[in-house]
Design an enzyme around this catalytic site. Structure first.
Site, mmCIF file in Angstrom:
data_model
loop_
_atom_site.group_PDB
_atom_site.id
_atom_site.type_symbol
_atom_site.label_atom_id
_atom_site.label_comp_id
_atom_site.label_asym_id
_atom_site.label_seq_id
_atom_site.Cartn_x
_atom_site.Cartn_y
_atom_site.Cartn_z
ATOM 1 N N GLY A 1 0.822 -1.208 0.000
ATOM 2 C CA GLY A 1 0.000 0.000 0.000
ATOM 3 C C GLY A 1 0.854 1.256 0.000
ATOM 4 O O GLY A 1 1.929 1.309 -0.605
ATOM 5 N N SER A 2 0.365 2.254 0.707
ATOM 6 C CA SER A 2 0.999 3.575 0.629
ATOM 7 C C SER A 2 2.366 3.662 1.287
ATOM 8 O O SER A 2 3.070 4.656 1.088
ATOM 9 C CB SER A 2 0.061 4.628 1.242
ATOM 10 O OG SER A 2 -1.090 4.784 0.435
#
Length: 491
Positions: free
Chosen positions: A220-221
């Site tokens: 993810g981020s």
């Protein structure tokens, strides 16, 4: 001598010669193979005829031994706080073999390593019983406890890895749910039943899976830290506060699909600092697309992606694909599509940034000791790569520190300590149908600017309310507690 007697003598001589050849073949050519054959009961009996050496953390053993009350195996392994340390020690079992450190360093622990030959020979002459040596780890007991307790309190599945950026020493390596290696150390029906319950076929939680090293998750981020590093190293952007040329909405190349941000956040032409602070998908997706697959893959490889790591326990290779089109590269650059990473890998990313751009090879065995605690082998820190210049690493540090000071990572704040971090909430399941993974990567800085610890935490909780899942909410508090434990232990 008549002819019949001569023939008999020659025949007998050939038989004796054949026996001598066969005897020498068995004793010298086949000796090692026969000695290590799992069907050789004597090998197993000898293996458990004396206590194993210990695995040491902070000067204290986390392993032990107990005498058995039945059968022909005299000793079996015991573990202190077994579930907490299982991802480090692995297990050794009279019935099921061994894995991880117990297997890799078996020669030292059992006393059979060739480097102990002289000592074993001397002990044999003096009548002293053979002893195993010790494996001294790099682990920090307080950090490990904070990591495991945090995962246990969370109640889902997950893992934590903490590294010392300047050396690569592994300070914490926790995986949850876990198991007690003591429960399978023997050779009884009780051990067999415990083994059966731990098998993935019978236990969907798979407690024997070392999630810190063997499981890969979409990061993810948190991967945006690596994408930012690639942008700075390439010169696409040279300053944290330089506006990016990112429209809103931004449509991925070759598609009619706009890349969405989470909520109403200031991502249009945002600076790198603001983009990381608010975790703008559009900014970092466009950066990945602008740089292209080849440059993004090269940057990922410098941080350790695409290769297995050996600590010495093997860690699965993290994934960043090649031959992707620009839109796939964009998605991969925000930690989605095919991108997947172990918790160890993401701790390595945070560690390299904290160590001013230098990535040190991660390791968990500090030294191997003889039974008299003389050092047999000492691990020296080793530079693995240099993914970033010191100047660019410091720019990225300032951006990660903004994330903790006033961005999505405020739950990682430690009073009086400078902390940098990045949250991540990674999509999971077909069309994002399952609960996402919550990530947090971070580091803490000392007053002198050095970093004593970098941490990666991932949480997978199928039972949590979907809207409550976030890296800042679930993973950051655990990372904070681990960093505090390391800092406090150095005072």
């Amino acid at each position: 001598m008549n002819k019949p007697l001569r023939r008999i003598a020659i025949f007998c001589g050939l038989l004796v010669l054949t026996l001598l050849i066969r005897d020498n073949w068995l004793q010298y050519v086949k000796a090692d193979e026969l000695r290590t054959d799992t069907k050789n009961r004597r090998v197993s009996i000898e293996r458990y005829a004396s206590p194993r050496g210990d695995i040491i953390v902070g000067g204290d053993p986390i392993t032990g031994h107990a005498t058995t009350t039945s059968g022909d195996f005299k000793y079996k392994r015991t573990y202190k706080d077994g579930p907490m340390w299982a991802p480090v020690t692995g297990f050794v079992s009279q019935a099921f073999g061994a894995n991880q450190l117990e297997s890799i360093e078996d020669g030292i622990l059992s006393g059979n390593d060739d480097r102990l030959f002289f000592r074993n020979t001397l002990d044999m002459l003096t009548g002293k019983k053979k002893e195993g040596g010790n494996v001294v780890t790099t682990l920090n007991a307080a950090a490990q406890k904070a990591a495991y307790n945090g995962l246990e309190k969370q109640g889902g599945k997950g893992a934590v890895v903490a590294l010392e950026p300047s050396t690569g020493k592994i300070l914490a390596l926790a995986s949850y749910p876990s198991y007690d290696p003591s429960s399978i150390a023997g050779n009884s029906s009780k051990d067999a039943e415990a083994w059966k319950k731990l098998d993935k076929k019978n236990n969907p939680d798979d407690p024997m899976l070392n999630r810190a090293l063997r499981e890969t998750y979409p990061p993810g981020s948190t991967f945006k830290v690596l994408t930012a590093a690639a942008a700075l190293e390439d010169g696409l952007y040279t300053d944290a506060d330089q506006n990016t040329k990112t429209p809103l909405p931004w449509t991925m190349p070759g598609t009619t699909t706009p890349l969405k941000n989470e909520g109403n956040i200031p991502c249009k032409n945002a600076t790198l600092r603001v983009a990381l602070q608010y975790s703008c998908n559009t900014v970092f997706g466009k950066i990945g697309s602008d740089l292209g697959n080849e440059k993004m893959l090269a940057a990922a490889k410098k941080f350790g992606f695409t290769e297995e790591q050996f600590t010495p326990v093997r860690s699965s290779a993290s994934v960043f694909s090649d031959n992707m089109n620009p839109s796939q590269t964009a998605l991969s650059s925000i930690g989605q599509f095919n991108t997947a990473a172990t918790p160890l890998q993401m701790a390595m990313v945070a560690s390299a940034v904290a160590n001013n751009g230098t990535l040190m090879k991660p390791y968990m065995v500090d030294e191997l000791q003889a039974p008299n605690v003389d050092t047999i082998e000492k691990t020296e820190p080793e530079e693995m790569s240099k993914p970033m210049s010191a100047e660019n690493a410091q720019i990225l540090q300032s951006m990660m520190e903004t994330v903790v000071d006033k961005g999505t990572g405020t739950n990682a704040k430690i009073p009086g300590v400078k902390v940098g971090g990045k949250t991540g909430t990674a999509q999971h399941g077909v069309d994002n149908s399952e609960n996402p993974y919550a990530w947090f990567i971070s580091y803490a800085k000392g007053d002198d600017g050095s970093s004593p610890v970098a941490v990666a935490v991932v949480i997978e909780d199928d039972n949590a309310v979907r809207d409550d899942i976030s890296g800042g909410g679930l993973a950051a508090p655990i990372a904070r507690n681990v960093m505090e434990a390391v800092i406090d232990s150095k005072k």
